[in-house]
Design a protein around this motif. Structure first.
Motif, short mmCIF file in Angstrom:
data_model
loop_
_atom_site.label_atom_id
_atom_site.label_comp_id
_atom_site.label_asym_id
_atom_site.label_seq_id
_atom_site.Cartn_x
_atom_site.Cartn_y
_atom_site.Cartn_z
N VAL A 120 0.96 -1.15 -0.13
CA VAL A 120 0.05 -0.20 -0.09
C VAL A 120 1.02 1.32 0.14
N ALA A 121 0.65 2.06 -0.99
CA ALA A 121 1.48 3.19 -1.06
C ALA A 121 0.79 4.19 -0.31
N ALA A 122 1.39 5.67 -0.48
CA ALA A 122 1.01 6.43 0.07
C ALA A 122 -0.67 6.83 -0.62
N TRP A 161 6.49 3.64 -1.32
CA TRP A 161 6.98 2.70 0.09
C TRP A 161 8.37 2.49 -0.07
N THR A 162 8.89 2.44 -1.33
CA THR A 162 10.23 1.69 -1.91
C THR A 162 11.31 2.67 -1.37
N LEU A 185 0.95 2.83 3.48
CA LEU A 185 1.63 1.80 2.90
C LEU A 185 2.86 1.31 3.84
N VAL A 186 3.34 2.29 4.65
CA VAL A 186 4.30 2.36 5.44
C VAL A 186 3.68 1.49 6.71
N ASP A 187 2.62 1.72 7.23
CA ASP A 187 2.07 1.08 8.13
C ASP A 187 1.87 -0.54 7.96
N CYS A 188 1.40 -0.78 6.43
CA CYS A 188 1.34 -1.92 6.01
C CYS A 188 2.76 -2.72 5.85
#
Length: 460
Positions: free
Chosen positions: A37-39, A387-388, A369-372
């Motif tokens: 999941v991205a921003a 996210w990358t 996404l970061v939480d994911c």
């Protein structure tokens, strides 16, 4: 090892932390699933209804991924107290069958997650609804397409319409035990197998036997489940110049290329003597157990979280004597694996107001996404952006190798008789590896099984 209570939350034997069996299996991932999941995309125009509404939603059990999905959906309903979600989950292998029965009996959920390999099954029957990408926060289908991996989009879009909202998506790597490499005088980097012939030679060197009994196998193919048979065999078929079906839909796995691919698949045991297909402690929840317990030196697997390695082999994790590398290819320029992923989808029979709420809920779930990533790393995400570049992703050990496997992989064959194909190929591999049946004979039987399933599907 007793894995019969894999989801009971019991403490794992030999673990150094308070991790439970449930947690460890989740980190390993049944068939893995990366987190994607991205921003948050731009918010769409549609808003959920303010009227009371109850949804049914099904997903697969994975103690790492399923709790994260449940958390995000719970957060969504807390923000929208008029909406209730009946959240249910099933084992990975049972989910697709449960959904099929649900459609047949009129009890299918309003929304569910699905492996992308089952998308043709749902689409062939018009069982899932097209998604409005504007409600997912995208201005157009092209914008949606550009924000996700091409291979994944190939399974989510049909006739210009989007039917799946990608969640996790990843490829397989060759996980090496670097300590065992060094023990036999091999450098894990310099001597990493780039072709299957090299894999055989390296695996043979790593193999230890006492008489006819293996103490350590150089490399292992999974033998426990049809899905894993397909994951590991599919790229060898493609690299051998084969294809699963011709233009008419006839199964062609029994042609010359298919025979070459199966010969490669069988060579680790039959030519190099580096594997015993009947000797394994792997199970469906823990397919990589032989590698984790150092009973084999190499294993092809989806991303494995370090915490999961720690739960089964704390010394390996603490000393870091492992690393993922690209799988070998039939030739060195064809080093890629199967890649696959998971979609959110909407039941085509769900009322319009429920479909709109599901759009909004899916957008919310995938908006952090970061939480994911933090909850499910190192399972990679389908989205390209958001996210990358995060430091928490970039600092993950060997993450670029893992992402590379995701970006370069090939998809599963697209067929509405996926389960029948996987079962037939699993039986073919068992016949060849365990019963020494001739490869062409086994593949002829598998192709005939698949063709019969296709004919039945067309009649139904």
């Amino acid at each position: 090892m007793d894995t019969s209570r894999a989801s009971d939350g019991g403490t794992l034997p030999g673990q150094a932390t308070a991790m439970t069996r449930r947690e460890a299996i989740g980190h390993l991932g049944a068939l893995g699933a990366g987190a994607a999941v991205a921003a948050a995309p731009r918010r769409g125009a549609a808003q959920p209804t303010r009227a009371p509404l109850k949804l049914t939603f099904w997903t697969w059990e994975n103690p790492q991924q399923r709790p994260w999905l449940h958390k995000r959906i719970t957060q969504y309903t807390e923000n929208h107290p008029n909406i209730k979600v009946d959240f249910q989950w099933f084992t990975f292998t049972d989910l697709g069958k449960k959904v099929s029965v649900g459609f047949a009996t009129g009890t299918a959920p309003d929304g569910f997650t699905t492996g992308d390999w089952l998308m043709p099954t749902w689409l062939a029957r018009n069982l899932i609804a097209p998604l409005d990408v504007r409600q997912l926060g995208y201005p157009s289908v092209d914008a949606f397409r550009r924000d996700h991996a091409d291979a994944f989009i190939a399974g989510a879009i049909q006739d210009g319409k989007v039917y799946g909202y990608p969640i996790w998506f990843y490829g397989f790597c060759n996980y090496l035990n670097t300590k065992q490499f060094k023990e036999v005088g091999l450098d894990p980097e310099r001597d990493q197998p780039q072709t299957y012939a090299q894999l055989g030679e390296v695996a043979k060197r790593l193999t230890i036997k006492q008489g006819n009994k293996f103490v350590r196998q150089g490399f292992k193919f999974a033998m426990h489940a049809p899905q894993w048979t397909m994951i590991q065999f599919n790229p060898i078929v493609v690299q051998s110049g084969g294809q699963w079906f011709d233009r008419t839909g006839k199964c062609t796995i029994n042609n010359e290329a298919g025979v070459r691919a199966m010969t490669v698949r069988a060579s680790l045991a039959k030519q190099y003597g580096a594997e015993d297909p009947a000797d394994s402690i792997a199970t469906a929840p823990l397919p990589q157990m032989d590698w984790l317990k150092e009973r084999c030196s190499m294993f092809s697997c989806h991303p494995i979280p370090p915490v999961a390695i720690k739960s089964q082999n704390p010394v390996m994790e603490a000393e870091g004597y492992y690393r993922p590398l690209q799988l070998p290819g039939v030739t060195a320029d064809k080093r890629y694996s199967t890649c696959y992923g998971f979609n959110f989808v909407v039941n085509a029979n769900a009322p319009r107001d429920k479909q709109e709420v599901l759009h909004d809920m899916y957008r919310f779930v995938m908006s952090d996404l970061v939480d994911c990533w933090q909850a499910t790393a190192p399972f990679t995400l389908a989205r390209k952006s958001g996210w990358t570049d995060d430091p928490r992703v970039k600092s993950f050990p060997h993450v670029q190798e893992i992402i590379r496997a995701k970006d370069n992989g090939v998809f599963f064959p697209r067929t509405p008789v996926w389960n029948e194909l996987a079962d037939a190929m699993h039986r073919a591999v068992q016949k060849v590896m365990l019963n020494n049946v001739d490869i062409k004979v086994a593949l002829d039987e598998a192709a005939a099984e698949v063709d019969r399933a296709t004919a039945e599907f067309k009649k139904s």
